[in-house]
Scaffold this motif. Structure first.
Motif, PDB file in Angstrom:
ATOM      1  N   ARG A 116       0.832  -1.211   0.000  1.00  0.00           N
ATOM      2  CA  ARG A 116       0.000   0.000   0.000  1.00  0.00           C
ATOM      3  C   ARG A 116       0.863   1.256   0.000  1.00  0.00           C
ATOM      4  O   ARG A 116       0.571   2.220  -0.720  1.00  0.00           O
ATOM      5  CB  ARG A 116      -0.934  -0.003   1.218  1.00  0.00           C
ATOM      6  CG  ARG A 116      -1.771   1.263   1.389  1.00  0.00           C
ATOM      7  CD  ARG A 116      -2.696   1.495   0.207  1.00  0.00           C
ATOM      8  NE  ARG A 116      -3.756   0.501   0.169  1.00  0.00           N
ATOM      9  CZ  ARG A 116      -4.572   0.303  -0.861  1.00  0.00           C
ATOM     10  NH1 ARG A 116      -4.415   1.041  -1.963  1.00  0.00           N
ATOM     11  NH2 ARG A 116      -5.502  -0.617  -0.835  1.00  0.00           N
ATOM     12  N   VAL A 119       2.205   1.653  -3.713  1.00  0.00           N
ATOM     13  CA  VAL A 119       1.304   1.964  -4.839  1.00  0.00           C
ATOM     14  C   VAL A 119       0.246   2.994  -4.477  1.00  0.00           C
ATOM     15  O   VAL A 119      -0.408   3.534  -5.377  1.00  0.00           O
ATOM     16  CB  VAL A 119       0.618   0.681  -5.353  1.00  0.00           C
ATOM     17  CG1 VAL A 119       1.645  -0.356  -5.752  1.00  0.00           C
ATOM     18  CG2 VAL A 119      -0.363   0.112  -4.330  1.00  0.00           C
ATOM     19  N   ASP A 121      -3.110   4.736  -3.797  1.00  0.00           N
ATOM     20  CA  ASP A 121      -4.457   4.403  -4.265  1.00  0.00           C
ATOM     21  C   ASP A 121      -4.513   4.181  -5.773  1.00  0.00           C
ATOM     22  O   ASP A 121      -5.588   4.104  -6.357  1.00  0.00           O
ATOM     23  CB  ASP A 121      -5.427   5.533  -3.891  1.00  0.00           C
ATOM     24  CG  ASP A 121      -5.629   5.627  -2.385  1.00  0.00           C
ATOM     25  OD1 ASP A 121      -5.572   4.577  -1.723  1.00  0.00           O
ATOM     26  OD2 ASP A 121      -5.841   6.754  -1.888  1.00  0.00           O
ATOM     27  N   ARG A 122      -3.340   4.066  -6.401  1.00  0.00           N
ATOM     28  CA  ARG A 122      -3.314   3.927  -7.856  1.00  0.00           C
ATOM     29  C   ARG A 122      -3.739   2.533  -8.314  1.00  0.00           C
ATOM     30  O   ARG A 122      -4.208   2.364  -9.433  1.00  0.00           O
ATOM     31  CB  ARG A 122      -1.901   4.221  -8.379  1.00  0.00           C
ATOM     32  CG  ARG A 122      -1.470   5.678  -8.212  1.00  0.00           C
ATOM     33  CD  ARG A 122      -0.028   5.879  -8.614  1.00  0.00           C
ATOM     34  NE  ARG A 122       0.890   5.251  -7.669  1.00  0.00           N
ATOM     35  CZ  ARG A 122       1.886   4.453  -8.026  1.00  0.00           C
ATOM     36  NH1 ARG A 122       2.083   4.163  -9.294  1.00  0.00           N
ATOM     37  NH2 ARG A 122       2.696   3.948  -7.114  1.00  0.00           N
ATOM     38  N   ILE A 123      -3.570   1.532  -7.472  1.00  0.00           N
ATOM     39  CA  ILE A 123      -3.880   0.151  -7.836  1.00  0.00           C
ATOM     40  C   ILE A 123      -4.667  -0.495  -6.695  1.00  0.00           C
ATOM     41  O   ILE A 123      -4.336  -0.309  -5.519  1.00  0.00           O
ATOM     42  CB  ILE A 123      -2.587  -0.660  -8.078  1.00  0.00           C
ATOM     43  CG1 ILE A 123      -1.783  -0.047  -9.219  1.00  0.00           C
ATOM     44  CG2 ILE A 123      -2.908  -2.123  -8.388  1.00  0.00           C
ATOM     45  CD1 ILE A 123      -0.449  -0.713  -9.449  1.00  0.00           C
ATOM     46  N   ALA A 124      -5.707  -1.223  -7.048  1.00  0.00           N
ATOM     47  CA  ALA A 124      -6.469  -1.961  -6.038  1.00  0.00           C
ATOM     48  C   ALA A 124      -5.644  -3.151  -5.544  1.00  0.00           C
ATOM     49  O   ALA A 124      -5.003  -3.841  -6.335  1.00  0.00           O
ATOM     50  CB  ALA A 124      -7.791  -2.445  -6.618  1.00  0.00           C
ATOM     51  N   ILE A 125      -5.663  -3.374  -4.258  1.00  0.00           N
ATOM     52  CA  ILE A 125      -4.893  -4.461  -3.656  1.00  0.00           C
ATOM     53  C   ILE A 125      -5.858  -5.509  -3.111  1.00  0.00           C
ATOM     54  O   ILE A 125      -6.768  -5.196  -2.352  1.00  0.00           O
ATOM     55  CB  ILE A 125      -4.007  -3.945  -2.513  1.00  0.00           C
ATOM     56  CG1 ILE A 125      -3.023  -2.903  -3.045  1.00  0.00           C
ATOM     57  CG2 ILE A 125      -3.258  -5.095  -1.850  1.00  0.00           C
ATOM     58  CD1 ILE A 125      -2.223  -2.235  -1.952  1.00  0.00           C
ATOM     59  N   THR A 126      -5.645  -6.752  -3.517  1.00  0.00           N
ATOM     60  CA  THR A 126      -6.435  -7.860  -2.972  1.00  0.00           C
ATOM     61  C   THR A 126      -5.514  -8.797  -2.205  1.00  0.00           C
ATOM     62  O   THR A 126      -4.326  -8.907  -2.512  1.00  0.00           O
ATOM     63  CB  THR A 126      -7.145  -8.647  -4.095  1.00  0.00           C
ATOM     64  OG1 THR A 126      -6.169  -9.238  -4.952  1.00  0.00           O
ATOM     65  CG2 THR A 126      -8.053  -7.735  -4.905  1.00  0.00           C
ATOM     66  N   ASP A 158      -8.023  -3.683  -0.544  1.00  0.00           N
ATOM     67  CA  ASP A 158      -9.320  -3.259  -1.071  1.00  0.00           C
ATOM     68  C   ASP A 158     -10.325  -4.398  -1.091  1.00  0.00           C
ATOM     69  O   ASP A 158     -11.531  -4.167  -1.087  1.00  0.00           O
ATOM     70  CB  ASP A 158      -9.143  -2.722  -2.494  1.00  0.00           C
ATOM     71  CG  ASP A 158      -8.268  -1.486  -2.518  1.00  0.00           C
ATOM     72  OD1 ASP A 158      -8.752  -0.418  -2.104  1.00  0.00           O
ATOM     73  OD2 ASP A 158      -7.096  -1.599  -2.932  1.00  0.00           O
TER      74      ASP A 158
END
Length: 228
Positions: A116, A119, A121-126, A158
């Motif tokens: 986090r 990156v 908020d540029r990429i969703a993290i699962t 996310d």
């Protein structure tokens, strides 16, 4: 000498028949007949069918285990016992990442936070999270929810992808259905192949398949969570 030769012939034929037909379909009578012995030969030299299997495993796998068993014996003689911090069956570390749930979740939380931070908020993290390990002493649904809440509070993921089972200790808890013991054993050389064929059903447990079988555990995990 004759007794040793007779035992060896019975073991050889038992191994061949078990591999060809499977343990359940091979009778003591069949082993005796294949070895050219009288109907009481296995009983005389080994005892029961189970005793025959024990002798077969000891004969084929014993040399592979000898060094490890000797090491374990020496450690126990020196007073070694599993540490009190080995509270979870999967995680037996004694440092800051073992023991309590907060410690055991530290690796996952640290990685998620690092990603986090990188990156933003540029990429969703699962994150993929086990709901249940399916083994005594492993992760259960209650602890899984606590870990998920910690990830949520960290703001590091996310969404969560929910799964189940310990791939090391109980993989069929995820896959369900008939355990592919024969196919799994075929990937190993002898004598490991024989050992897996004989005791594989104790290692690869079978769970009945039903549609959406993970939905119940997943539904228990989802309501308390509101990931980013």
């Amino acid at each position: 000498m004759a007794t040793d030769t007779t035992r060896a012939r019975l073991l050889d034929e038992a191994e061949r028949l078990f591999l060809e037909r499977g343990y359940e379909l091979v009778s003591v009578r069949a082993v005796n007949a294949a070895a050219g012995m009288n109907p009481a030969a296995v009983h005389y030299h080994f005892g029961s069918k189970e005793d025959l299997v024990v002798a077969l495993l000891q004969s084929r796998l014993g040399p592979l285990w000898a060094d490890r068993l000797a090491t374990l014996t020496r450690r126990r003689a020196a007073g070694w016992t599993p540490g009190a911090g080995e509270l979870a069956r999967i995680n037996r570390r004694k440092d800051g990442y073992g023991g309590s749930l907060d410690h055991r979740a530290g690796v996952a939380r640290g990685i998620a936070r690092a990603v986090r931070d990188e990156v933003g908020d540029r990429i969703a993290i699962t994150a993929k999270l086990n709901m249940e390990d399916g083994v005594r002493g492993g992760l259960g649904i209650d602890e899984s929810i606590q870990v998920a809440r910690r990830l949520q509070d960290d703001g590091s993921v996310d969404a969560l992808q929910l799964t189940a089972a310990s791939s090391l200790l109980n993989p069929m808890y995820l896959f369900r259905g008939d355990a592919p013991v024969k196919e799994f054993a075929a990937q190993f050389p002898q004598p490991q192949r024989l050992g897996i064929r004989l005791i594989g059903k104790q290692i690869l447990r079978a769970y009945p398949y039903r549609e959406a079988y993970l939905l119940e555990s997943g539904s228990a995990s989802v309501p308390p969570l509101t990931c980013r």
